[in-house]
Scaffold this motif. Structure first.
Motif, PDB file in Angstrom:
ATOM      1  N   GLY A 112      22.843   0.527  26.927  1.00 22.82           N
ATOM      2  CA  GLY A 112      24.169   0.658  26.343  1.00 22.82           C
ATOM      3  C   GLY A 112      24.212   1.675  25.229  1.00 22.82           C
ATOM      4  O   GLY A 112      23.399   2.606  25.176  1.00 22.82           O
ATOM      5  N   TYR A 113      25.175   1.484  24.344  1.00 23.46           N
ATOM      6  CA  TYR A 113      25.415   2.388  23.218  1.00 23.46           C
ATOM      7  C   TYR A 113      25.473   1.577  21.931  1.00 23.46           C
ATOM      8  O   TYR A 113      25.963   0.453  21.915  1.00 23.46           O
ATOM      9  N   ILE A 114      25.019   2.184  20.839  1.00 22.00           N
ATOM     10  CA  ILE A 114      25.104   1.536  19.529  1.00 22.00           C
ATOM     11  C   ILE A 114      26.577   1.528  19.112  1.00 22.00           C
ATOM     12  O   ILE A 114      27.197   2.577  18.986  1.00 22.00           O
ATOM     13  N   GLN A 124      15.437   0.868   9.333  1.00 19.89           N
ATOM     14  CA  GLN A 124      15.770   2.159   9.933  1.00 19.89           C
ATOM     15  C   GLN A 124      16.221   1.916  11.371  1.00 19.89           C
ATOM     16  O   GLN A 124      15.526   1.247  12.137  1.00 19.89           O
ATOM     17  N   SER A 125      17.375   2.464  11.711  1.00 18.60           N
ATOM     18  CA  SER A 125      17.955   2.240  13.035  1.00 18.60           C
ATOM     19  C   SER A 125      18.438   3.546  13.637  1.00 18.60           C
ATOM     20  O   SER A 125      18.622   4.547  12.937  1.00 18.60           O
ATOM     21  N   LEU A 126      18.662   3.491  14.943  1.00 18.08           N
ATOM     22  CA  LEU A 126      19.389   4.579  15.589  1.00 18.08           C
ATOM     23  C   LEU A 126      20.800   4.603  15.024  1.00 18.08           C
ATOM     24  O   LEU A 126      21.208   3.689  14.299  1.00 18.08           O
ATOM     25  N   LYS A 127      21.570   5.613  15.375  1.00 12.37           N
ATOM     26  CA  LYS A 127      22.910   5.787  14.805  1.00 12.37           C
ATOM     27  C   LYS A 127      24.000   5.326  15.776  1.00 12.37           C
ATOM     28  O   LYS A 127      23.790   5.281  16.981  1.00 12.37           O
ATOM     29  N   VAL A 128      25.166   5.017  15.211  1.00 17.47           N
ATOM     30  CA  VAL A 128      26.322   4.632  16.022  1.00 17.47           C
ATOM     31  C   VAL A 128      26.587   5.731  17.052  1.00 17.47           C
ATOM     32  O   VAL A 128      26.562   6.918  16.723  1.00 17.47           O
ATOM     33  N   GLY A 129      26.788   5.307  18.293  1.00 14.01           N
ATOM     34  CA  GLY A 129      27.045   6.244  19.383  1.00 14.01           C
ATOM     35  C   GLY A 129      25.811   6.614  20.183  1.00 14.01           C
ATOM     36  O   GLY A 129      25.927   7.122  21.297  1.00 14.01           O
ATOM     37  N   ASP A 130      24.614   6.378  19.628  1.00 16.47           N
ATOM     38  CA  ASP A 130      23.377   6.685  20.361  1.00 16.47           C
ATOM     39  C   ASP A 130      23.267   5.809  21.597  1.00 16.47           C
ATOM     40  O   ASP A 130      23.606   4.623  21.567  1.00 16.47           O
ATOM     41  N   ARG A 131      22.767   6.387  22.659  1.00 16.48           N
ATOM     42  CA  ARG A 131      22.553   5.660  23.907  1.00 16.48           C
ATOM     43  C   ARG A 131      21.152   5.071  23.895  1.00 16.48           C
ATOM     44  O   ARG A 131      20.204   5.724  23.456  1.00 16.48           O
ATOM     45  N   VAL A 142      26.826  -6.995  22.440  1.00 16.38           N
ATOM     46  CA  VAL A 142      25.534  -7.663  22.281  1.00 16.38           C
ATOM     47  C   VAL A 142      25.061  -7.413  20.855  1.00 16.38           C
ATOM     48  O   VAL A 142      24.892  -6.264  20.442  1.00 16.38           O
ATOM     49  N   GLU A 143      24.871  -8.499  20.111  1.00 16.72           N
ATOM     50  CA  GLU A 143      24.421  -8.402  18.720  1.00 16.72           C
ATOM     51  C   GLU A 143      22.926  -8.685  18.668  1.00 16.72           C
ATOM     52  O   GLU A 143      22.436  -9.602  19.328  1.00 16.72           O
ATOM     53  N   SER A 158      22.956  -9.858   6.432  1.00 16.71           N
ATOM     54  CA  SER A 158      23.494 -10.006   7.770  1.00 16.71           C
ATOM     55  C   SER A 158      22.454 -10.552   8.737  1.00 16.71           C
ATOM     56  O   SER A 158      21.327 -10.080   8.768  1.00 16.71           O
ATOM     57  N   ASP A 159      22.876 -11.528   9.528  1.00 16.69           N
ATOM     58  CA  ASP A 159      22.011 -12.029  10.592  1.00 16.69           C
ATOM     59  C   ASP A 159      21.933 -11.050  11.748  1.00 16.69           C
ATOM     60  O   ASP A 159      20.955 -11.023  12.477  1.00 16.69           O
ATOM     61  N   TRP A 160      22.974 -10.271  11.945  1.00 13.07           N
ATOM     62  CA  TRP A 160      23.069  -9.375  13.098  1.00 13.07           C
ATOM     63  C   TRP A 160      23.051  -7.942  12.584  1.00 13.07           C
ATOM     64  O   TRP A 160      23.976  -7.487  11.918  1.00 13.07           O
ATOM     65  N   LEU A 161      21.973  -7.215  12.890  1.00 15.25           N
ATOM     66  CA  LEU A 161      21.755  -5.895  12.304  1.00 15.25           C
ATOM     67  C   LEU A 161      22.379  -4.766  13.103  1.00 15.25           C
ATOM     68  O   LEU A 161      22.857  -3.790  12.542  1.00 15.25           O
ATOM     69  N   VAL A 162      22.352  -4.883  14.430  1.00 14.42           N
ATOM     70  CA  VAL A 162      22.860  -3.826  15.303  1.00 14.42           C
ATOM     71  C   VAL A 162      23.706  -4.475  16.394  1.00 14.42           C
ATOM     72  O   VAL A 162      23.328  -5.511  16.944  1.00 14.42           O
ATOM     73  N   THR A 163      24.847  -3.856  16.692  1.00 12.16           N
ATOM     74  CA  THR A 163      25.697  -4.322  17.776  1.00 12.16           C
ATOM     75  C   THR A 163      25.718  -3.240  18.847  1.00 12.16           C
ATOM     76  O   THR A 163      25.894  -2.061  18.547  1.00 12.16           O
ATOM     77  N   LEU A 164      25.508  -3.675  20.094  1.00 10.68           N
ATOM     78  CA  LEU A 164      25.473  -2.765  21.244  1.00 10.68           C
ATOM     79  C   LEU A 164      26.665  -3.000  22.145  1.00 10.68           C
ATOM     80  O   LEU A 164      27.100  -4.132  22.328  1.00 10.68           O
ATOM     81  N   LYS A 165      27.167  -1.904  22.712  1.00 12.59           N
ATOM     82  CA  LYS A 165      28.158  -1.998  23.777  1.00 12.59           C
ATOM     83  C   LYS A 165      27.399  -1.761  25.067  1.00 12.59           C
ATOM     84  O   LYS A 165      26.915  -0.656  25.306  1.00 12.59           O
TER      85      LYS A 165
END
Length: 95
Positions: A72-74, A40-47, A21-22, A84-91
């Motif tokens: 999900g998770y970052i 400012q965003s959460l970090k990769v791997g954060d739930r 999910v982008e 970038s149009d898509w700032l954060v991608t979630l699993k």
């Protein structure tokens, strides 16, 4: 294959692609923020849970918080709204 993009009530632009999910800024949010100054965003791997603050963007006109559309998770953070149009991608979390 048609891409499904939708805008949330709080200004996130969201699409599902390849099981991820982008999340980015809606066109309206981009206009309201003005020139983007800080991200400012959460970090990769954060739930995250649906509705949790995902990132904050500060522009020259205002600042705004944006929220996770799913549990999900970052997976990745682009972090540069200027390129970038898509700032954060979630699993998404497995149901």
């Amino acid at each position: 294959m048609k891409e499904h993009v939708y805008i949330t009530g709080t200004g996130e632009r969201v699409r599902e692609r390849g099981g991820l999910v982008e999340v980015g800024l809606s066109p309206e949010a981009q206009v309201a923020l003005g020139d983007l100054l800080h991200f400012q965003s959460l970090k990769v791997g954060d739930r995250v849970k649906e509705g949790d603050r995902l990132f904050v963007v500060e522009g020259n006109l205002t600042a705004a918080e944006f929220y996770s559309p799913v549990d999900g998770y970052i997976d990745s953070v682009t972090g540069d709204p200027k390129i970038s149009d898509w700032l954060v991608t979630l699993k998404p979390r497995e149901m």
